[in-house]
Design a protein around this motif. Structure first.
Motif, PDB file in Angstrom:
ATOM      1  N   GLY A 214      17.719 -59.569  48.620  1.00 29.74           N
ATOM      2  CA  GLY A 214      18.399 -59.310  49.883  1.00 29.74           C
ATOM      3  C   GLY A 214      19.483 -60.339  50.117  1.00 29.74           C
ATOM      4  O   GLY A 214      19.888 -61.074  49.205  1.00 29.74           O
ATOM      5  N   VAL A 215      19.957 -60.365  51.340  1.00 27.32           N
ATOM      6  CA  VAL A 215      20.959 -61.346  51.760  1.00 27.32           C
ATOM      7  C   VAL A 215      20.327 -62.224  52.830  1.00 27.32           C
ATOM      8  O   VAL A 215      19.739 -61.718  53.795  1.00 27.32           O
ATOM      9  CB  VAL A 215      22.228 -60.660  52.310  1.00 27.32           C
ATOM     10  CG1 VAL A 215      23.166 -61.685  52.936  1.00 27.32           C
ATOM     11  CG2 VAL A 215      22.941 -59.892  51.198  1.00 27.32           C
ATOM     12  N   SER A 216      20.413 -63.510  52.646  1.00 24.45           N
ATOM     13  CA  SER A 216      19.944 -64.464  53.652  1.00 24.45           C
ATOM     14  C   SER A 216      21.133 -64.846  54.517  1.00 24.45           C
ATOM     15  O   SER A 216      22.152 -65.315  54.005  1.00 24.45           O
ATOM     16  CB  SER A 216      19.363 -65.707  52.963  1.00 24.45           C
ATOM     17  OG  SER A 216      19.122 -66.730  53.909  1.00 24.45           O
ATOM     18  N   HIS A 217      20.990 -64.634  55.828  1.00 23.33           N
ATOM     19  CA  HIS A 217      22.099 -64.863  56.758  1.00 23.33           C
ATOM     20  C   HIS A 217      22.001 -66.263  57.360  1.00 23.33           C
ATOM     21  O   HIS A 217      21.104 -66.555  58.157  1.00 23.33           O
ATOM     22  CB  HIS A 217      22.092 -63.815  57.866  1.00 23.33           C
ATOM     23  CG  HIS A 217      22.304 -62.418  57.365  1.00 23.33           C
ATOM     24  ND1 HIS A 217      23.539 -61.829  57.287  1.00 23.33           N
ATOM     25  CD2 HIS A 217      21.421 -61.502  56.873  1.00 23.33           C
ATOM     26  CE1 HIS A 217      23.420 -60.600  56.789  1.00 23.33           C
ATOM     27  NE2 HIS A 217      22.145 -60.389  56.538  1.00 23.33           N
ATOM     28  N   ALA A 218      22.931 -67.125  56.960  1.00 25.31           N
ATOM     29  CA  ALA A 218      22.993 -68.477  57.523  1.00 25.31           C
ATOM     30  C   ALA A 218      23.720 -68.425  58.857  1.00 25.31           C
ATOM     31  O   ALA A 218      24.361 -67.425  59.205  1.00 25.31           O
ATOM     32  CB  ALA A 218      23.718 -69.417  56.570  1.00 25.31           C
ATOM     33  N   ARG A 219      23.635 -69.516  59.613  1.00 19.69           N
ATOM     34  CA  ARG A 219      24.364 -69.581  60.880  1.00 19.69           C
ATOM     35  C   ARG A 219      25.201 -70.853  60.919  1.00 19.69           C
ATOM     36  O   ARG A 219      24.861 -71.851  60.286  1.00 19.69           O
ATOM     37  CB  ARG A 219      23.405 -69.543  62.070  1.00 19.69           C
ATOM     38  CG  ARG A 219      22.416 -70.678  62.122  1.00 19.69           C
ATOM     39  CD  ARG A 219      21.715 -70.765  63.459  1.00 19.69           C
ATOM     40  NE  ARG A 219      22.504 -71.459  64.447  1.00 19.69           N
ATOM     41  CZ  ARG A 219      22.097 -71.751  65.674  1.00 19.69           C
ATOM     42  NH1 ARG A 219      20.896 -71.392  66.064  1.00 19.69           N
ATOM     43  NH2 ARG A 219      22.879 -72.381  66.522  1.00 19.69           N
ATOM     44  N   PRO A 220      26.305 -70.825  61.634  1.00 18.07           N
ATOM     45  CA  PRO A 220      27.130 -72.032  61.724  1.00 18.07           C
ATOM     46  C   PRO A 220      26.396 -73.155  62.428  1.00 18.07           C
ATOM     47  O   PRO A 220      25.553 -72.887  63.286  1.00 18.07           O
ATOM     48  CB  PRO A 220      28.345 -71.574  62.550  1.00 18.07           C
ATOM     49  CG  PRO A 220      28.355 -70.090  62.450  1.00 18.07           C
ATOM     50  CD  PRO A 220      26.917 -69.687  62.327  1.00 18.07           C
ATOM     51  N   PRO A 221      26.699 -74.403  62.128  1.00 14.65           N
ATOM     52  CA  PRO A 221      27.703 -74.785  61.128  1.00 14.65           C
ATOM     53  C   PRO A 221      27.162 -74.590  59.715  1.00 14.65           C
ATOM     54  O   PRO A 221      26.097 -75.110  59.392  1.00 14.65           O
ATOM     55  CB  PRO A 221      27.950 -76.258  61.428  1.00 14.65           C
ATOM     56  CG  PRO A 221      26.696 -76.726  62.084  1.00 14.65           C
ATOM     57  CD  PRO A 221      26.146 -75.569  62.849  1.00 14.65           C
ATOM     58  N   THR A 222      27.876 -73.822  58.909  1.00 16.50           N
ATOM     59  CA  THR A 222      27.437 -73.533  57.542  1.00 16.50           C
ATOM     60  C   THR A 222      27.758 -74.727  56.643  1.00 16.50           C
ATOM     61  O   THR A 222      28.632 -74.669  55.785  1.00 16.50           O
ATOM     62  CB  THR A 222      28.102 -72.247  57.032  1.00 16.50           C
ATOM     63  OG1 THR A 222      29.495 -72.262  57.396  1.00 16.50           O
ATOM     64  CG2 THR A 222      27.444 -71.026  57.622  1.00 16.50           C
ATOM     65  N   GLU A 223      27.040 -75.791  56.866  1.00 18.69           N
ATOM     66  CA  GLU A 223      27.137 -77.005  56.062  1.00 18.69           C
ATOM     67  C   GLU A 223      25.814 -77.202  55.333  1.00 18.69           C
ATOM     68  O   GLU A 223      24.812 -76.554  55.626  1.00 18.69           O
ATOM     69  CB  GLU A 223      27.442 -78.215  56.949  1.00 18.69           C
ATOM     70  CG  GLU A 223      28.742 -78.107  57.739  1.00 18.69           C
ATOM     71  CD  GLU A 223      29.983 -78.230  56.873  1.00 18.69           C
ATOM     72  OE1 GLU A 223      29.849 -78.661  55.707  1.00 18.69           O
ATOM     73  OE2 GLU A 223      31.076 -77.902  57.340  1.00 18.69           O
ATOM     74  N   SER A 224      25.814 -78.128  54.373  1.00 20.86           N
ATOM     75  CA  SER A 224      24.640 -78.280  53.505  1.00 20.86           C
ATOM     76  C   SER A 224      23.404 -78.733  54.258  1.00 20.86           C
ATOM     77  O   SER A 224      22.317 -78.182  54.084  1.00 20.86           O
ATOM     78  CB  SER A 224      24.960 -79.268  52.378  1.00 20.86           C
ATOM     79  OG  SER A 224      25.935 -78.730  51.509  1.00 20.86           O
ATOM     80  N   ARG A 225      23.541 -79.741  55.116  1.00 15.95           N
ATOM     81  CA  ARG A 225      22.360 -80.242  55.820  1.00 15.95           C
ATOM     82  C   ARG A 225      21.736 -79.181  56.726  1.00 15.95           C
ATOM     83  O   ARG A 225      20.538 -78.886  56.619  1.00 15.95           O
ATOM     84  CB  ARG A 225      22.705 -81.494  56.617  1.00 15.95           C
ATOM     85  CG  ARG A 225      21.534 -81.990  57.453  1.00 15.95           C
ATOM     86  CD  ARG A 225      21.945 -83.074  58.451  1.00 15.95           C
ATOM     87  NE  ARG A 225      20.948 -83.183  59.491  1.00 15.95           N
ATOM     88  CZ  ARG A 225      19.856 -83.933  59.416  1.00 15.95           C
ATOM     89  NH1 ARG A 225      19.633 -84.655  58.347  1.00 15.95           N
ATOM     90  NH2 ARG A 225      18.985 -83.962  60.402  1.00 15.95           N
ATOM     91  N   PRO A 226      22.475 -78.550  57.644  1.00 14.32           N
ATOM     92  CA  PRO A 226      21.856 -77.522  58.499  1.00 14.32           C
ATOM     93  C   PRO A 226      21.268 -76.359  57.697  1.00 14.32           C
ATOM     94  O   PRO A 226      20.223 -75.815  58.067  1.00 14.32           O
ATOM     95  CB  PRO A 226      23.013 -77.060  59.393  1.00 14.32           C
ATOM     96  CG  PRO A 226      23.976 -78.189  59.394  1.00 14.32           C
ATOM     97  CD  PRO A 226      23.880 -78.787  58.034  1.00 14.32           C
TER      98      PRO A 226
END
Length: 994
Positions: free
Chosen positions: A120-132
Motif C-alpha cells: 500500500g501507500v503510507s501517508h506521511a504528514r508535514p513536516p515531512t522531515e526525517s525525524r518526524p
C-alpha cells in the motif's frame, strides 16, 4: 494654514514657539530614541512569543506520561522478531513505477507484493522531515511541527516507542536518526557511520550497503559468540536498518536522476539479501518484514511540505503474521483501514503504470505502522501512539483480531483519560469530553461480547470506541483554543493600535496640533489609575493561571496583551483628541483618508493572496509600470528617459513570477547573469560620473568629495563578479565530472564571496555610487549560490529598485518646485524632526507599501512559494557538499537575504532622499505586516489535506518572522547606508512629497 501632517493641517507657529521648540529639540530627540528602542524590543519579543502561539493553539505536543501499556491478549504472538527497513526519502511512485525500458526497479519486493505479502501507500504528514517521519513510524504519533526546529538532537523529548517495548533492538544507519531512538535505550545494540560519509557530491548508495554490512556482521559474529546467539534467538526482537542513500541522492541529483533510481534497485537488493539471510539463519518462519520510507522527495530534490511527492511513501509487509495477497475488488483498496482525525483520503486510484491494479492495496497513515509492528510481536503499543491497527495486513484468528483492536483502543483511550485527568485537576471550570463520560460501560460491553464470541459486534464497538477516543484526544489537544485565540487576537490588535498611536504622536504634526488646542494636557493621576488597573488585572489573571498550572507561555501571551491595552488606555487623551480632530475635518479630507486606506488594504490583501498566487505580482508590476510612467510624465518630460525606464524595468520584473517555482538548472544562464550585472554597474558608474549636473539626478549623484580610490574599488568589484562567474562554470563542471568539489575551487568561492561583501563599505557616499557598489558587492555570493533564472532576477530587482529611487527623486524634484513659492518661515517649519527630517504626510504611506511589495517579490521572485520545502539545496554545492544541515541552511537563508538587503538599502536611501524618518516608515511597515500576520493567524489549519496544513503553518511563520528579520536586516544594512549623503537641505527649497 497648510496640510503637511499625516492627518491634516498645521498652522504657522510664532517666533516664540519656534524658540521654545529649538530649546526642547534635544530633549525630544532623547525621549524619541528611548521610545523607539522600547518599541523595537517590545515588537521583537511580542512576535517571537506570539509566533509560538499556533503550536499551543493548533499543534500542542501530544506527549503525556503516566499511562499503563496495554499488551494484546495473545496466547502466541504471530512473530518472534521483526525487521524494519526504512529507505529514507523514497517516493512511492519511483518505487512502484517501471523504468523507461518497462522494467520494474524493485523486482524482489514486487514479487513479494504479488505472491507473499501486502502492499500500500503510507501517508506521511508535514513536516515531512526525517525525524518526524521516523517518530511516526516507530513511536506511532505525530510530533508537533515545532519538533522539526529541534534539529537532529538525540531524542530531546522522552517518548515511548516500539523499540522501548521490545526485548532488544538492533539498529544500524545514519548518525542523524539511529541515536534519536537508541542512544538512551539500554536494551539496544546500534552503530552509525560518521557524518563525513554523507557527501552530496558522491553516489550515496554505499551508505545503504554499510548498514547491511553491519547487520550481516552481527549475524556472523553470533556464530562465535554464544551470548549474542542466545540473545538473537529470544522473542520480541526488532532489527532496524536505516537506508539513507535515496535521501542523499535525491537531494544531490534529484529523484528522477539515474543515481537516485539506481539507488531504488540497491534498496530492493538489500531487502532481498536481508530476507534470505534471516530465513537461512532462523529457519522457523517466525520473522515479520516491513519495508517503508519516512518521507518522499519533490522533483527538485527537497522535502518538508505536504505535496503528495513528499507524503506518499511505499509500504510492503510480509512474513509471520502478514496476510497473503488478495485480488483487488472495487477500488482495489481494503476498506478495513480507519482514518485518523485529519480525514486524510486513502482512496486515491492506483496509477495504471504501477501494474498493481489487480492486487488489493491497503493504505495507512504513517502512525498506523507502529501498532502493526507491536501487534505482530505481541508487544504493548507505544503509549502515545495514535495509530489505528491496520487489520488489512494482519493474518490471525477473528478472536485475536478483536483482542488486537481492543488493545489498540484501550491504549488510545488511556491517553484520553490521562489528558482528561490532567486538565480536570488543573482547571477551575472543567468541561469533559461528553461522548466518553461513560467509557467503562462500553469496555464492559465489549468484554461481554467477546466472552459470548460475538466478535463482529465486539469489533464494531471497539472500533467506534477507538474513533471516539481519537476525537477525545483531539478535543483535549485543542481544549484552550478559544481562550488563546481571543488573547492573541487582542494582542495583535493592541500592538497595531500602539504602533499607530506612536506614529501619529511622534512622526506627524498631529500632537502639535492637539497641544495647541489644549487636547493633550497631561494629568499624571489619570495615567496612574490606568496603570494601576492594568497591574490589578494582570495580577488576577496571573493568579488564575497559576491555579490552573498553565504553561509559562500562557502567562506571556496574557501578560503582553494586558500590557499593550494598558498602554492604549494610558493614551486615552490622545485618542480623544484624535476623535475631536477628525470631527472637525471637511469632507475632502475624509475622501483622501479613505482613498489611502482603500489602496493600503488592497495592496496588503494582494500580498496575502500572493502566497498562493505568485502571478498577482505580474499583474501588479504591469499596472505599476504603466501608472508610474504616466504620473512621472505629468511631472517631468519624456525626453529625460526616466518614465520609459521605470515602465520597462517594472514590466521586465513581472516576468519572473510567471516562471516555475521549482528553479530548473541552467549553468549558462548564471554565467551570463554575471555579464548582465557588469553591464548594469558600468551604466550606473557612467551616470554617476556624467549626470550630476542634471536636475533630475542631482540628489542621487551628489558627492561631498570624490576620491581616486573609489574608481579603483569599483573595478575591483567588477573583477570579482567576473571571477565568480568563471567559478560558477568551473566548480559545477568539475563537481559533475569528478563527483566531488575541488578544494581549491571551494577556497576561491568562499574567498570571493566573503571579500566582495566588505568592499561596499569603502565606496563613495552618494546614493547611486553606494547602491551600485552594494549591488556589485553581493553579486558574487548570489551568483555562486544560484542555479538558474534567479541570477537574472537579481539584476531585474536591482533595476526596479533604481526605478523606485528615480520615481521618488523625480517626485521630490517636482515637490521642491511647487514649494519654491513658500515663505522662508514655512520652509523652516517644514523640517521638524531633527535637522534633516520632516513630518510624515498621508502620501508618504506609499513608501512602506512599495517596500512591502518589493520585499515580498524578493522572496517569491526567486521561485520560493512560501513553503518549508521551497529551497533548492543544490544551491550550496559550490561551497559545501558534505552534509551539514546547519551550514547548508545558513547558506540558503543567506541567499534569500541578499535580495532583501538590496530592497532595504534602497528603502533607506529613499528615506534619506525625501527626508522622512526611517524608523517612522519602518513602524508603518510593521503595522501593515501585522495586518497580514493576523490574517494568516486565522488561516492556520489543523484539519483537511496536509498540503493545506503545511502551507498554512509556513505562511504564518514566514510573515511573523518577516517582522523580526526585517529589523535585523535594517540594522545590518545600516552599516552600508548610514554614510549615504544627499544634497543638504539648506541648498534646496523645502521638501514636500506628492
Amino acid at each position: 494654514m497648510r496640510s503637511d501632517g499625516i492627518l491634516g493641517a498645521r498652522g504657522g507657529g510664532s517666533d516664540q514657539n519656534r524658540a521654545t521648540a529649538s530649546v526642547a529639540v534635544e530633549s525630544r530627540r532623547r525621549w524619541l530614541k528611548r521610545r523607539e528602542t522600547w518599541l523595537v524590543l517590545l515588537g521583537v519579543a511580542l512576535h517571537a512569543v506570539y509566533m509560538l502561539s499556533i503550536f499551543d493553539i493548533y499543534f500542542k505536543t501530544p506527549i503525556v506520561h503516566g499511562m499503563d501499556p496495554v499488551p494484546p491478549r495473545f496466547s502466541h504472538p504471530p512473530a518472534k522478531r521483526l525487521i524494519l527497513l526504512i529507505s529514507d526519502g523514497l517516493r512511492a511512485d519511483k518505487f512502484y513505477e517501471p523504468d523507461v525500458d518497462g522494467n520494474y526497479r524493485a523486482p524482489f519486493l514486487r514479487n513479494i507484493i504479488k505472491n507473499q505479502g501486502r502492499w500500500g501507500v503510507s501517508h506521511a504528514r508535514p513536516p515531512t522531515e526525517s525525524r518526524p517521519g521516523h517518530v511516526a513510524i516507530i513511536a506511532g504519533f505525530y510530533e508537533d511541527p515545532s519538533a522539526v526546529t529541534k534539529g537532529w538532537k538525540a531524542n530531546p523529548v522522552e517518548f515511548d516507542s516500539v523499540f522501548n517495548q521490545s526485548r532488544h533492538t538492533f539498529a544500524y544507519g545514519s548518525p542523524d536518526i539511529i541515536p534519536i531512538f537508541c542512544s538512551a535505550l539500554p536494551h539496544s545494540t546500534w552503530n552509525s557511520y560518521p557524518h563525513e560519509y554523507e557527501d552530496f557530491a558522491t553516489d550515496a548508495s554505499f551508505l545503504d550497503e554499510w548498514s547491511f554490512d553491519q547487520f550481516e556482521s552481527l549475524l556472523n559474529r553470533s556464530h562465535h559468540d554464544p551470548k549474542l546467539k542466545e540473545l538473537l534467538h529470544q522473542d520480541k526482537l526488532v532489527f532496524f536498518l536505516h537506508l539513507l542513500g535515496c535521501d542523499s541522492n535525491g537531494h544531490a541529483h534529484r529523484p528522477f536522476s539515474s543515481i537516485y533510481l539506481n539507488n531504488v534497485k540497491v534498496v530492493d537488493k538489500i531487502a532481498e539479501r536481508v530476507y534470505h539471510l534471516l530465513e537461512d539463519y532462523y529457519r522457523d518462519n517466525r520473522t515479520s518484514y516491513i519495508f517503508t520510507a519516512d518521507h518522499g522527495m519533490s522533483d527538485k530534490g527537497s522535502h518538508g511540505d505536504g505535496h503528495p511527492t513528499n507524503t506518499d511513501t511505499p509500504l510492503v509487509a510480509w512474513g509471520a503474521g502478514i496476510k497473503y495477497p488478495r485480488p483487488a475488488t472495487g477500488h482495489s483498496h481494503s476498506d478495513s483501514v480507519a482514518s485518523f482525525v485529519d480525514k486524510h483520503a486513502h482512496d486515491m486510484p492506483t496509477p495504471y503504470d504501477w501494474g498493481l491494479n489487480r492486487v488489493e492495496r491497503v493504505d495507512v497513515n504513517q502512525a498506523d505502522i507502529a501498532p502493526l509492528m507491536s501487534t505482530l510481536l505481541g508487544l504493548p503499543g507505544p503509549v502515545n501512539s495514535v495509530g489505528n491497527l491496520p487489520l488489512g495486513f494482519m493474518k490471525c484468528l477473528v478472536a485475536e483480531e478483536v483482542e488486537a483492536v481492543l488493545a489498540n483502543t484501550k491504549q488510545i483511550l488511556n491517553q484520553l483519560l490521562r489528558k482528561s485527568h490532567i486538565k480536570m485537576s488543573n482547571s477551575l471550570f472543567f468541561k469533559p469530553f461528553k461522548p466518553l463520560v461513560d467509557h467503562s460501560s462500553s469496555l464492559s460491553q465489549i468484554d461481554e461480547l467477546i466472552s459470548a464470541k460475538r466478535y463482529e459486534a465486539a469489533m464494531k464497538l471497539a472500533v467506534d470506541l477507538r474513533n471516539l477516543s481519537l476525537e477525545g484526544v483531539h478535543y483535549f489537544q485543542t481544549y484552550d483554543w478559544l481562550m488563546l485565540m481571543t488573547v492573541i487576537t487582542l494582542g495583535y490588535t493592541g500592538w497595531m493600535i500602539v504602533l499607530a498611536l506612536h506614529v501619529l504622536q511622534c512622526y506627524s504634526s498631529l500632537s502639535g496640533d492637539l497641544s495647541r488646542k489644549g487636547n493633550l494636557s497631561v494629568q499624571k493621576k489619570d495615567s496612574r489609575k490606568v496603570y494601576l488597573s492594568g497591574c490589578l488585572l494582570m495580577a488576577i489573571l496571573t493568579v488564575l493561571n497559576l491555579m490552573e498550572h498553565s504553561p509559562p507561555l500562557y502567562h506571556a501571551y496574557i501578560g503582553m496583551t494586558v500590557f499593550l491595552w494598558t498602554q492604549i488606555f494610558s493614551e486615552y487623551r490622545l485618542i480623544r483628541g484624535l476623535w475631536i480632530y477628525l470631527r472637525e475635518r471637511k469632507a475632502g479630507y475624509f475622501i483622501k483618508l479613505l482613498f489611502a486606506a482603500a489602496v493600503s488594504i488592497v495592496i496588503v490583501e494582494l500580498l496575502v493572496h500572493s502566497f498562493t498566487e505568485r502571478k498577482l505580482y505580474t499583474w501588479f508590476f504591469l499596472i505599476a509600470g504603466f501608472v508610474s510612467s504616466v504620473l512621472l510624465h505629468i511631472s517631468i518630460p519624456w525626453r529625460s528617459g526616466i518614465p520609459v525606464f521605470v515602465c520597462i524595468s517594472c514590466w521586465f520584473l513581472s516576468v519572473f513570477t510567471l516562471m516555475p517555482a521549482e528553479i530548473p538548472d541552467n549553468n549558462n544562464l548564471v554565467v551570463m547573469s554575471g555579464a548582465i550585472i557588469i553591464v548594469i554597474s558600468l551604466a550606473a558608474k557612467w551616470l554617476d560620473t556624467h549626470a550630476e549636473g542634471n536636475k533630475f539626478w542631482q540628489s542621487i549623484t551628489f558627492h561631498e568629495s570624490r576620491k581616486p580610490m573609489w574608481s579603483k574599488l569599483y573595478f575591483i568589484q567588477i573583477i570579482l563578479v567576473g571571477v565568480s562567474s568563471v567559478m560558477v562554470s568551473l566548480s559545477t563542471k568539475h563537481r559533475t565530472q569528478n563527483q566531488e568539489l575541488h578544494s581549491s575551487h571551494q577556497f576561491i568561492n568562499w574567498l570571493v564571496a566573503g571579500s566582495s561583501m566588505v568592499l561596499p563599505l569603502f565606496s563613495g557616499n552618494g546614493i547611486l555610487s553606494r547602491l551600485s557598489s552594494i549591488f556589485l558587492g553581493f553579486a558574487p555570493p548570489f551568483l555562486l549560490l544560484s542555479i538558474g533564472y534567479e541570477a537574472v532576477f537579481y539584476s531585474a530587482l536591482a533595476v526596479v529598485l533604481m526605478a523606485w529611487i528615480l520615481f521618488e527623486n523625480a517626485s521630490h524634484h517636482s515637490s521642491k518646485a511647487k514649494d519654491s513659492s513658500l515663505s522662508e518661515e514655512n520652509r523652516e517649519e517644514h523640517v521638524t524632526i531633527g535637522s534633516e527630517e520632516r513630518y510624515l504626510q498621508l502620501s508618504d504611506v506609499r513608501i512602506p507599501l512599495i517596500f512591502m511589495v518589493l520585499f515580498n517579490v524578493a522572496f517569491f521572485g526567486t521561485g520560493n512559494f512560501a513553503s518549508i520545502a521551497s529551497f533548492e539545496i543544490s544551491s550550496v554545492y559550490r561551497f559545501i557538499t558534505i552534509f551539514s544541515p546547519f551550514l547548508m541552511a545558513a547558506l540558503l537563508i543567506f541567499k534569500l537575504f541578499i535580495p532583501f538587503m538590496l530592497v532595504i538599502c534602497a528603502f533607506s536611501a529613499i528615506t534619506k532622499l525625501v527626508r522622512v524618518p526611517r524608523l517612522g516608515c519602518y513602524f508603518l511597515v510593521i503595522l501593515f505586516s501585522d495586518i497580514m500576520t493576523i490574517h494568516f493567524f486565522f488561516l492556520v489549519k489543523n484539519t483537511g489535506s496536509w498540503m493545506e496544513i503545511g502551507n498554512s503553518i509556513s505562511h504564518f511563520g514566514i510573515v511573523s518572522a518577516q517582522v523580526v528579520f526585517v529589523l535585523l536586516l535594517f540594522a545590518l544594512t545600516n552599516l552600508y547606508t548610514r554614510t549615504i549623503r544627499v544634497k543638504p537641505l539648506s541648498t534646496s527649497p523645502s521638501l514636500k512629497t506628492l
